[in-house]
Design a protein around this motif. Structure first.
Motif, mmCIF file in Angstrom:
data_model
loop_
_atom_site.group_PDB
_atom_site.id
_atom_site.type_symbol
_atom_site.label_atom_id
_atom_site.label_comp_id
_atom_site.label_asym_id
_atom_site.label_seq_id
_atom_site.Cartn_x
_atom_site.Cartn_y
_atom_site.Cartn_z
ATOM 1 N N ASP A 56 0.846 -1.186 0.000
ATOM 2 C CA ASP A 56 0.000 0.000 0.000
ATOM 3 C C ASP A 56 0.889 1.246 0.000
ATOM 4 O O ASP A 56 2.127 1.144 0.003
ATOM 5 N N HIS A 115 0.124 -5.619 1.414
ATOM 6 C CA HIS A 115 -1.340 -5.668 1.320
ATOM 7 C C HIS A 115 -1.812 -6.999 0.733
ATOM 8 O O HIS A 115 -2.763 -7.595 1.218
ATOM 9 N N ARG A 116 -1.142 -7.448 -0.300
ATOM 10 C CA ARG A 116 -1.477 -8.721 -0.958
ATOM 11 C C ARG A 116 -0.194 -9.304 -1.536
ATOM 12 O O ARG A 116 0.846 -8.660 -1.544
ATOM 13 N N ASP A 136 -5.880 -4.123 -10.136
ATOM 14 C CA ASP A 136 -7.308 -3.780 -10.055
ATOM 15 C C ASP A 136 -7.686 -3.392 -8.630
ATOM 16 O O ASP A 136 -8.706 -2.745 -8.415
ATOM 17 N N ASP A 137 -6.871 -3.802 -7.666
ATOM 18 C CA ASP A 137 -7.096 -3.446 -6.267
ATOM 19 C C ASP A 137 -6.543 -2.035 -6.038
ATOM 20 O O ASP A 137 -5.332 -1.824 -6.104
ATOM 21 N N LYS A 148 -6.014 -0.363 -3.474
ATOM 22 C CA LYS A 148 -5.160 -0.195 -2.299
ATOM 23 C C LYS A 148 -3.695 -0.515 -2.604
ATOM 24 O O LYS A 148 -2.813 -0.177 -1.821
#
Length: 158
Positions: free
Chosen positions: A105, A111-112, A130-131, A133
């Motif tokens: 982030d 975050h992922r 696409d996220d 964050k």
């Protein structure tokens, strides 16, 4: 989502190629010659050719004040004088090998994450971005864990 992948600035490594062995040791670096296998240059974002002169040096790729600060060894080719620049394309060092994608982030917190095992980095990056964050993604060689390249959101201006 458009993305950009750039090689590291070669100017930060250039003086090391003329440095003494003592200086290299203090900088956590050493000279190497590419042999068989893969020696991915973080400036040109391509593998060094067999017999090519390289530096293996410690590099802080995620210089944030969070628990996710990260550094590892990276290769730099002596003849890599210009940083590679890819927009909506994946450089050779992110192809045909397992790549881990660490998504951060804006504050530098993880975050992922994603894992590419079948040369699908571009598709996976598009999906991850696409996220909203996710501010940026650091690609790492999944087998050895070393930083490969930073993937940033990129806006094309006309």
């Amino acid at each position: 989502m458009t993305f950009r992948i750039r090689g590291l600035d070669p100017d930060q490594f250039a003086p090391l190629f003329d440095a003494s062995e003592d200086t290299l040791k203090r900088r956590r670096a050493r000279r190497e010659v590419a042999g068989e296998g893969r020696f991915p240059c973080r400036v040109s974002l391509e593998d060094a050719a067999e017999g090519e002169e390289l530096l293996l040096t410690h590099y802080t790729n995620h210089a944030v004040e969070t628990p996710y600060r990260s550094a590892f060894a990276v290769y730099v080719r002596k003849d890599a004088h210009e940083a590679a620049d890819y927009v909506d394309a994946v450089p050779p060092i992110l192809r045909a090998r397992p790549i881990a994608l660490r998504c951060y982030d804006a504050q530098g917190n993880l975050h992922r994450a994603g894992l590419s095992l079948s040369d699908d980095v571009e598709t996976l990056v598009q999906a991850l971005l696409d996220d909203p964050k996710i501010a940026y993604i650091d690609a790492h060689n999944a087998m050895h864990g070393c930083f490969a390249a930073r993937i940033e959101r990129y806006e094309v201006t006309v």
